[in-house]
Scaffold this active site. Structure first.
Site, mmCIF file in Angstrom:
data_model
loop_
_atom_site.group_PDB
_atom_site.id
_atom_site.type_symbol
_atom_site.label_atom_id
_atom_site.label_comp_id
_atom_site.label_asym_id
_atom_site.label_seq_id
_atom_site.Cartn_x
_atom_site.Cartn_y
_atom_site.Cartn_z
ATOM 1 N N ASP A 67 0.845 -1.187 0.000
ATOM 2 C CA ASP A 67 0.000 0.000 0.000
ATOM 3 C C ASP A 67 0.886 1.244 0.000
ATOM 4 O O ASP A 67 2.111 1.149 -0.127
ATOM 5 C CB ASP A 67 -0.982 -0.010 1.179
ATOM 6 C CG ASP A 67 -0.306 0.052 2.535
ATOM 7 O OD1 ASP A 67 0.905 0.322 2.602
ATOM 8 O OD2 ASP A 67 -1.003 -0.170 3.542
ATOM 9 N N GLN A 68 0.294 2.406 0.182
ATOM 10 C CA GLN A 68 1.039 3.663 0.124
ATOM 11 C C GLN A 68 2.064 3.815 1.241
ATOM 12 O O GLN A 68 2.942 4.652 1.178
ATOM 13 C CB GLN A 68 0.073 4.839 0.158
ATOM 14 C CG GLN A 68 -0.716 4.924 1.458
ATOM 15 C CD GLN A 68 -1.907 5.852 1.347
ATOM 16 O OE1 GLN A 68 -2.322 6.186 0.265
ATOM 17 N NE2 GLN A 68 -2.442 6.259 2.487
#
Length: 187
Positions: A67-68
């Site tokens: 994810d980010q």
């Protein structure tokens, strides 16, 4: 133009507002007895060697699963677990044509996996009823065997019209054989 001072009033709000108590409460659904009373086979972070009869497979985190924040997205763990569960089903004797459905699945996230981490999945069917299989699955980070995730799931076999079927006798006997061997090893 005249300037009028803006006055504001503040009111006390209790948020969230408490709902009135009624006698029409929805009863909380209890998990099956087998799920409530059974402890997981692994309760420590270093229990790989003590787990017998589990299917094991080694994997590595891929870049697109992050994810980010640079950790594996929670939804990806469900893919890892599902992939591992199907390997367990093949080990028990199901073919690729079997239609299996996950009824319930609960996850306990303990630590994150990061880019290029190597890890392994361990899973097994620890109990079955005439129509349901109860699984426990784990993900461990390598090389230190740190426990990353615990999962419990309930799975059924479906017919062509998506209705649950009784487990085939060969599957039930194979599961019983594996669990009996596990119990003898632990004694």
């Amino acid at each position: 133009m005249s300037h009028h001072p803006i006055t504001t009033t503040q009111t006390q709000l209790s948020f969230p507002a408490a709902a009135p108590i009624t006698s029409h409460r929805i009863p909380r659904r209890q998990p099956p007895l087998s799920m409530r009373r059974r402890r997981l086979a692994c309760n420590s972070s270093k229990c790989r060697n003590g787990m017998v009869g589990f299917h094991e497979m080694e994997l590595q985190v891929r870049e697109y699963e992050l994810d980010q924040f640079g950790v594996v997205n929670n939804a990806v763990y469900a893919n890892y677990i599902e992939n591992g569960m199907f390997q367990v089903f093949y080990m028990v004797g199901f073919s690729d044509e079997a239609r299996l459905a996950i009824l319930e699945s609960s996850y306990k996230f303990i630590a994150p996996l990061r880019k290029k981490d190597k890890f392994f999945f361990k899973g097994r069917i620890y109990e079955c009823s005439p129509a349901r299989m109860y699984l426990e699955n784990f993900i461990f980070r390598l090389p230190n065997q740190e426990l990353i995730l615990e999962n419990k799931a309930i799975v059924v076999v479906l017919d062509k019209s998506s209705h649950p079927l009784r487990l085939p006798p060969f599957v039930k006997s194979r599961i019983d054989e594996l669990n009996k061997r596990d119990n003898q090893h632990l004694l």
